[in-house]
Scaffold this motif. Structure first.
Motif, short mmCIF file in Angstrom:
data_model
loop_
_atom_site.label_atom_id
_atom_site.label_comp_id
_atom_site.label_asym_id
_atom_site.label_seq_id
_atom_site.Cartn_x
_atom_site.Cartn_y
_atom_site.Cartn_z
N GLY A 1 -3.53 -6.83 -1.80
CA GLY A 1 -4.10 -7.79 -1.13
C GLY A 1 -3.03 -8.76 -0.68
O GLY A 1 -1.91 -9.07 -0.93
N ARG B 1 -11.16 0.98 -0.45
CA ARG B 1 -11.10 -0.31 -0.03
C ARG B 1 -12.34 -1.32 0.35
O ARG B 1 -13.30 -0.65 1.07
N LEU C 1 -6.69 -0.03 -5.05
CA LEU C 1 -8.08 -1.26 -4.33
C LEU C 1 -6.61 -1.68 -2.84
O LEU C 1 -6.12 -2.47 -3.42
N ASP C 2 -7.19 -1.34 -2.41
CA ASP C 2 -6.56 -1.87 -0.82
C ASP C 2 -7.17 -2.77 -0.40
O ASP C 2 -8.80 -2.74 -0.37
N GLU C 3 -6.97 -3.83 -0.09
CA GLU C 3 -7.36 -4.81 1.37
C GLU C 3 -7.81 -6.01 -0.03
O GLU C 3 -9.33 -6.23 0.41
N THR D 1 0.99 -1.02 -0.27
CA THR D 1 0.35 0.16 0.20
C THR D 1 1.03 1.34 0.09
O THR D 1 0.52 1.92 -0.37
#
Length: 339
Positions: free
Chosen positions: A260, A163, A232-234, A140
């Motif tokens: 991710g 996210r 786009l995190d996680e 990230t």
């Protein structure tokens, strides 16, 4: 007993490699069971022949980093020791790459491992990059650094960070405040990275202008995102439908980074991770790159790397052991009806 002598041109490099209270050089001495002494711009390394050779390669790699202005810390030392042990010391030159971004405090952000360097290169060269790896590998943080760099260079007009709030589950309704207040705790890692890069004042200025947007994934539906750097995190907590929805938001002039950790999926057991499916479906598509970071790329406390390695070893042990045979069911008691 063997002794090798290394000549060093600049005393500053020796000071950098030795570290505070000679901490860095003590790590090398403990790892290779050697003795390292500084004598008038020369390093004398003594010990068993093979270990002295390894130590010399490790110190040479650290000196090359110091010559390029890199700050030498314990993470650098242990990573280079690992490369030397694996016979991959030629990769050391890849570590000190170009500066990705300068933080608000003037600190340069650079790749610290070979894996991170390949990750940064992939982001710069592809429209969509998937960064897969465990906690602490900089997925990230480096993505946000690349986004800020692109924004400062006017390559994009805005930064969008998102996210899924899957881990909140049904508890969102019990948190105080409006919807944004409810999801803010789950977006905190993204805020922290942006604050570090821009500073709170600059961040708030761009946020008010609409140049920066931090929002839950649900807010992406129905939009087309042009001239944007989107992170786009996680992503391991996205469903198949959410991932497809997100990927189809990409507009002209945009760049996307999806991060991710497929070992930390919080979805219900009957739901497939959209990230795992995307890794399989998108692997052969041009202009999409999948980068896999490992425990070797962890840049947090050395203990984090050891924890990740311990869990990976446990997972391998479970796979090799296979499923346990079903235990025999206890015999059911029968009761005779009284006549």
């Amino acid at each position: 007993m063997t002794e090798r002598i290394m000549a060093v041109d600049r005393m500053e490099q020796i000071i950098s490699v030795f570290g505070s209270f000679d901490r860095n050089i003590h790590i090398i001495e403990d790892e290779f069971k050697v003795r390292v002494v500084d004598r008038e711009s020369e390093l004398h390394i003594s010990g068993e022949a093979e270990e002295v050779m390894y130590a010399e390669k490790a110190i040479s790699g650290l000196l090359s980093l110091a010559a390029r202005g890199e700050n030498i810390d314990e993470q650098n030392v242990r990573y280079i020791i690992k490369l030397v042990r694996e016979g991959a010391e030629s990769k050391i030159d890849k570590i000190a790459g170009d500066v990705v971004c300068i933080t608000a405090k003037g600190k340069p952000v650079k790749a610290k491992t070979v894996g991170q360097k390949e990750y940064i290169d992939a982001i710069m060269s592809n429209t969509v990059t998937l960064g897969i790896g465990p906690a602490g590998t900089g997925k990230t943080y480096l993505a946000v650094a690349a986004a800020v760099a692109s924004f400062r260079n006017k390559e994009v007009n805005r930064i969008i960070l998102t996210r899924p709030a899957v881990e909140a589950g049904e508890r969102l309704g019990f948190l105080p405040g409006d919807l944004q207040s409810k999801v803010d705790p789950y977006l905190r890692p993204l805020y922290d990275a942006l604050f570090d890069m821009l500073g709170a004042e600059t961040y708030n200025k761009y946020l008010e202008r609409g140049n920066i947007e931090v929002a839950p994934l649900a807010y992406m539906r129905g939009r087309t995102l042009d001239d944007s750097f989107i992170i786009l995190d996680e992503a391991q907590n996205t469903s198949r439908e959410q991932m497809k929805m997100f990927l189809t938001r990409i507009g002209f002039g945009s760049k996307v980074v999806i991060t991710g950790d497929v070992t930390q999926i919080d979805l219900p057991g009957d739901k497939q991770s959209g990230l795992k499916e995307a890794m399989r479906v998108l692997r052969d598509i041009e202009d999409i790159k999948i980068c896999r970071l490992t425990g070797e790329d962890v840049v947090r406390h050395v203990l984090v790397q050891r924890i990740i390695e311990a869990y990976e070893a446990e997972d391998k042990r479970r796979v090799s052991a296979g499923p346990k045979p079903n235990a025999p069911k206890p015999a059911q008691k029968t009761f005779k009806r009284k006549s």
